[in-house]
Scaffold this motif. Structure first.
Motif, PDB file in Angstrom:
ATOM      1  N   THR A  62      42.021  48.412  60.527  1.00  0.00           N
ATOM      2  CA  THR A  62      40.589  48.199  60.353  1.00  0.00           C
ATOM      3  C   THR A  62      40.104  48.831  59.058  1.00  0.00           C
ATOM      4  O   THR A  62      40.603  49.870  58.624  1.00  0.00           O
ATOM      5  N   ILE A  63      39.124  48.171  58.445  1.00  0.00           N
ATOM      6  CA  ILE A  63      38.499  48.672  57.224  1.00  0.00           C
ATOM      7  C   ILE A  63      36.993  48.637  57.419  1.00  0.00           C
ATOM      8  O   ILE A  63      36.414  47.564  57.641  1.00  0.00           O
ATOM      9  N   MET A  64      36.360  49.796  57.381  1.00  0.00           N
ATOM     10  CA  MET A  64      34.907  49.852  57.514  1.00  0.00           C
ATOM     11  C   MET A  64      34.289  49.742  56.123  1.00  0.00           C
ATOM     12  O   MET A  64      34.440  50.633  55.282  1.00  0.00           O
ATOM     13  N   CYS A  65      33.622  48.620  55.881  1.00  0.00           N
ATOM     14  CA  CYS A  65      33.079  48.386  54.542  1.00  0.00           C
ATOM     15  C   CYS A  65      32.046  47.269  54.593  1.00  0.00           C
ATOM     16  O   CYS A  65      32.197  46.297  55.330  1.00  0.00           O
ATOM     17  N   ASP A  66      30.997  47.404  53.815  1.00  0.00           N
ATOM     18  CA  ASP A  66      30.024  46.341  53.626  1.00  0.00           C
ATOM     19  C   ASP A  66      30.586  45.388  52.572  1.00  0.00           C
ATOM     20  O   ASP A  66      31.016  45.831  51.501  1.00  0.00           O
ATOM     21  N   VAL A  67      30.589  44.098  52.857  1.00  0.00           N
ATOM     22  CA  VAL A  67      31.165  43.138  51.910  1.00  0.00           C
ATOM     23  C   VAL A  67      30.410  43.099  50.588  1.00  0.00           C
ATOM     24  O   VAL A  67      30.929  42.605  49.583  1.00  0.00           O
ATOM     25  N   ASN A  68      29.182  43.619  50.574  1.00  0.00           N
ATOM     26  CA  ASN A  68      28.418  43.669  49.322  1.00  0.00           C
ATOM     27  C   ASN A  68      28.864  44.800  48.405  1.00  0.00           C
ATOM     28  O   ASN A  68      28.501  44.816  47.223  1.00  0.00           O
ATOM     29  N   ASP A  69      29.624  45.749  48.941  1.00  0.00           N
ATOM     30  CA  ASP A  69      30.086  46.889  48.153  1.00  0.00           C
ATOM     31  C   ASP A  69      31.378  46.490  47.428  1.00  0.00           C
ATOM     32  O   ASP A  69      32.481  46.731  47.899  1.00  0.00           O
ATOM     33  N   PHE A 118      32.474  34.731  47.568  1.00  0.00           N
ATOM     34  CA  PHE A 118      33.278  34.396  46.389  1.00  0.00           C
ATOM     35  C   PHE A 118      34.172  35.568  45.991  1.00  0.00           C
ATOM     36  O   PHE A 118      35.368  35.402  45.730  1.00  0.00           O
ATOM     37  N   ASN A 119      33.585  36.768  45.927  1.00  0.00           N
ATOM     38  CA  ASN A 119      34.349  37.938  45.491  1.00  0.00           C
ATOM     39  C   ASN A 119      35.536  38.208  46.405  1.00  0.00           C
ATOM     40  O   ASN A 119      36.649  38.502  45.937  1.00  0.00           O
ATOM     41  N   LEU A 123      39.479  38.163  45.384  1.00  0.00           N
ATOM     42  CA  LEU A 123      40.311  39.351  45.565  1.00  0.00           C
ATOM     43  C   LEU A 123      41.516  39.055  46.452  1.00  0.00           C
ATOM     44  O   LEU A 123      42.644  39.470  46.149  1.00  0.00           O
ATOM     45  N   CYS A 124      41.285  38.340  47.541  1.00  0.00           N
ATOM     46  CA  CYS A 124      42.384  38.044  48.471  1.00  0.00           C
ATOM     47  C   CYS A 124      43.359  37.026  47.880  1.00  0.00           C
ATOM     48  O   CYS A 124      44.570  37.116  48.103  1.00  0.00           O
ATOM     49  N   THR A 125      42.839  36.064  47.127  1.00  0.00           N
ATOM     50  CA  THR A 125      43.728  35.102  46.466  1.00  0.00           C
ATOM     51  C   THR A 125      44.627  35.806  45.456  1.00  0.00           C
ATOM     52  O   THR A 125      45.835  35.540  45.383  1.00  0.00           O
TER      53      THR A 125
END
Length: 254
Positions: A62-69, A118-119, A123-125
């Motif tokens: 698990t990763i606790m993170c806001d996707v906007n960050d 998009f980001n 990043l994952c690609t």
């Protein structure tokens, strides 16, 4: 006799799921896990992430993170050793009539539904392509869109704008990434019985409006969407890219 039915088997695959703490994201993480995938669940709520980890027990990070960050999400994704599947699910909606759309609502929807989507996809690609055998093993990216990325609905002009954008992103990525054997698709659900949607559906008039537009006469379940995403994640859909899987009970068929 040749085998025509391809198995939905994700053993050995690593799947990143954003917005994994509730609703479609959580159900999708569970579904992918059930067919063998290792899950990297990204969400903002520590307790919900812990609950998901406790439920799955194995093959989950698990990763606790806001996707906007962007800075934090970038660091976290770069730490991942391998990614085979991305379920780009995090999103939001703030229903407002077009003439009364707040600037803050516009910015929130654009930030979460377009910019962050998009980001994370990029990043994952980039991480997917670090695997030298990527063209042989393939990869799958699924964006959570909406039927309102295909048709309009009242009080959803900005939401529709962002989801129409996701449909464009899906097709553009599919064309550019096909040479790497990375498939890109979207799912377009109708109203789904998630915790957020249940608040809207508690309004009898609104629920009546929704059901009157769905020929099958029922609200979609989280499982309806998670199952579709699991199919698109697997080799059972190996010739499907650049399109959307519409899960709307017939809403857009009319």
């Amino acid at each position: 006799m040749p085998k025509f039915l391809k198995d939905i088997n994700l053993k050995g695959k690593v799947a990143v799921v954003t917005g994994a703490t509730k609703g479609i994201g959580r159900s999708t993480a569970i579904s992918l896990h059930q067919v063998g995938a290792s899950i990297i669940a990204i969400g903002r709520n520590k307790n919900d992430l812990s609950s998901l980890k406790k439920k799955l027990k194995i093959r989950i990070q698990t990763i606790m993170c806001d996707v906007n960050d962007y800075e934090k999400i970038s660091r976290e994704i770069n730490k991942i050793k391998k990614i085979d599947i991305l379920v780009n699910n995090a999103g939001t909606n703030l229903p407002e009539p077009f003439l009364k759309v707040k600037k803050s609502s516009l910015e929130t929807l654009l930030d979460v539904n377009i910019k962050a989507a998009f980001n994370i996809a990029k990043l994952c690609t980039d991480k997917m392509l670090k695997l030298k055998r990527r063209k042989n093993v393939g990869g799958s990216i699924i964006h959570t869109s909406s039927m309102f990325g295909l048709v309009a609905g009242p009080n959803r002009s900005v939401y529709s704008m962002t989801k129409f954008g996701i449909e464009g992103l899906t097709k553009g990525m599919a064309v550019d990434l096909a040479k790497f054997n990375i498939r890109v698709n979207s799912v377009c659900p109708t109203f789904v019985a998630t915790p957020r949607a249940k608040k809207y559906l508690a309004n009898k008039e609104f629920k009546k409006y929704v059901l009157s537009n769905i020929p099958l006469g029922r609200i979609a379940t989280e499982s309806d969407v998670a199952t579709a995403i699991t199919f698109l994640s697997s080799n059972a859909s190996s010739m499907i890219t650049g399109t959307n899987l519409i899960i709307d009970g017939g809403w857009t068929a009319k």
